[in-house]
Every structure is written in C-alpha cells, then in structure tokens.
Design an enzyme around this catalytic site. Sequence first.
Site, PDB file in Angstrom:
ATOM      1  N   CYS A 163      19.761  80.542   2.632  1.00 33.75           N
ATOM      2  CA  CYS A 163      18.507  81.299   2.466  1.00 33.75           C
ATOM      3  C   CYS A 163      17.624  80.682   1.381  1.00 33.75           C
ATOM      4  CB  CYS A 163      18.823  82.753   2.125  1.00 33.75           C
ATOM      5  SG  CYS A 163      19.742  83.598   3.433  1.00 33.75           S
ATOM      6  N   THR A 164      18.238  80.148   0.350  1.00 31.32           N
ATOM      7  CA  THR A 164      17.473  79.475  -0.702  1.00 31.32           C
ATOM      8  C   THR A 164      16.826  78.209  -0.142  1.00 31.32           C
ATOM      9  OG1 THR A 164      18.957  80.322  -2.417  1.00 31.32           O
ATOM     10  CG2 THR A 164      17.605  78.419  -2.987  1.00 31.32           C
TER      11      THR A 164
END
Length: 273
Positions: A163-164
């Site tokens: 997600c980062t």
Amino acid sequence: FNRIQIQKLFMMKSISYSISIFAISSLATLQSRVCGFSPSLHQTPTISSPSSSRSRRRSAHFAHTSINDEESSSYSPIVDRSSFLKKAASAAIVSIAATITTTTTAQQATAAELPKLGTKAPDFTLPKTRSSSTNAFTSIDELSQSGKWTVLYFYPGAFTSGCTLEARGFQKDIENYRALNAQIVGVSVDAIEKNNQFCEEEQLDFMLLSDMGGKVSKAYGSALSIPGFGTFSNRQTYLIDPNGYVQFVFTDVESKVARHSAEVLDKLKELQG
C-alpha cells in the site's frame, strides 16, 4: 490459478498465520503472568533460618507477595518485554491480514460483485483526510461535482509495504493526473487517524477515506472478509468519469503495484480520447 486452487491457498495461509498469532499471543500472556508474581532470578530473600518451617513459610510468602519498591524496579525489563510482545502480536495481525488480502485475484471478484461499466458509481459518504472541522466528510456526488475524473482506489491497509508503494506511485505522478483533470482518492477500512498519519508521513497530496466496517468496499465489490481478522478492502481501482459513472475497473493490481499508476494514466488517456 482457478477458484479452487485459490481457496486452498487461502486456507493454508490462514491456518499458518493463525498458528503464528496464537504462539505470539500465548507467549505474551505467559510473560504477563510471570511478571505478576515471580521475582527476578538474581534476587534472593534474606532468611535467618532456612531450615525451619517458619522460614520456609516466610520464603513462600515473600516469593508471591512481598515486593518492596527497590525490588519492583527490577520488574521493568519483564514488563517491557511483555508489552513489546503484545504490541508485536497486534501489529502482526494487521500485517498478516493485509498479506492474506493480497492473495485474492481478479478471478475472485466476479462480474456480479463489481459495479457494471457505464453505470452510476455506488453512493457513499465517508470521513476524509485533509479535512477541517466543518468539512470532515466527502461523497461520490461531491467528487463528481468537481468536474474531474476520479481515480478511486481501494487498498488493504496504510503503512503495509504494498500500500505504501502504491500510494507513492500515485503521489509521484500527481501532476500528470492533474493535467488529465483527474483526482486520486484512496479507500481502506483504516481509522481516519491512521490515514491522517499515513498522509502526513508519506506527504500525500490526495485524500484517503475511512471505510470502517467495509460497507463501501462491499458496495464496490472490493471487500474481503477474513475469519478472525474482519473485513478489509481488496486492492482494486475504479475510474469514474466527471458525471459519476464507472468507466473502468482494475482488478489485477497486486501483481503490478509498482507500475500501477502508469497503467492508470494510460487508461485515463484512452478513455478521454
């Protein structure tokens, strides 16, 4: 993979992760119990007559109840370890849930679950980051009223590696999206406080929405319910035109997170003609 193979893989991972979490939690509980009544090993009570029954009673009583201020200070390393293990178990649950979420593929998101292309995007009103006390929520109608295309992407959890990476990709290309009259909006089941922190640490110039409970994720066919962990948002991206209609859905994002933003930009250009 076919559906049966995916289900078997999911079951094997679930069992493995459940065992790991049980072991961590059990160790944390054991440490907590130990620090509740067991003195440090290097401490030995001063007893005048060890051979007498009275001394033995004093020794037993001391081991369970008699801890003075000086002795109590020696417990801090054990308490710290216990606290650390509990926090580690909690963090592991979030990370594991996100990892399990990434095992889903486009084959698990059936056409019946996804909004049909060319139809109105499912309605929602959710708490948003980059908000003020008088404007803490946004809706699909408000996003559409901006006259922009909306790149609505669902992700399992802030601060996880995938997600980062995905958020950084969108942020890196933010000016390209603006040039195409498009806005980036992320959605997950994370609390708004966590999303705010994620935006701040990653310096994101787009908003994230908090879908706690996963109601909106379910409406978009992007929810994954994991027994023992709850509901999370699967990694999928929706392109919604300025009139609020769904024009495209990316369901196979996980296998190409690093280049997903470039893929979205190409599709936007294609849709805009």
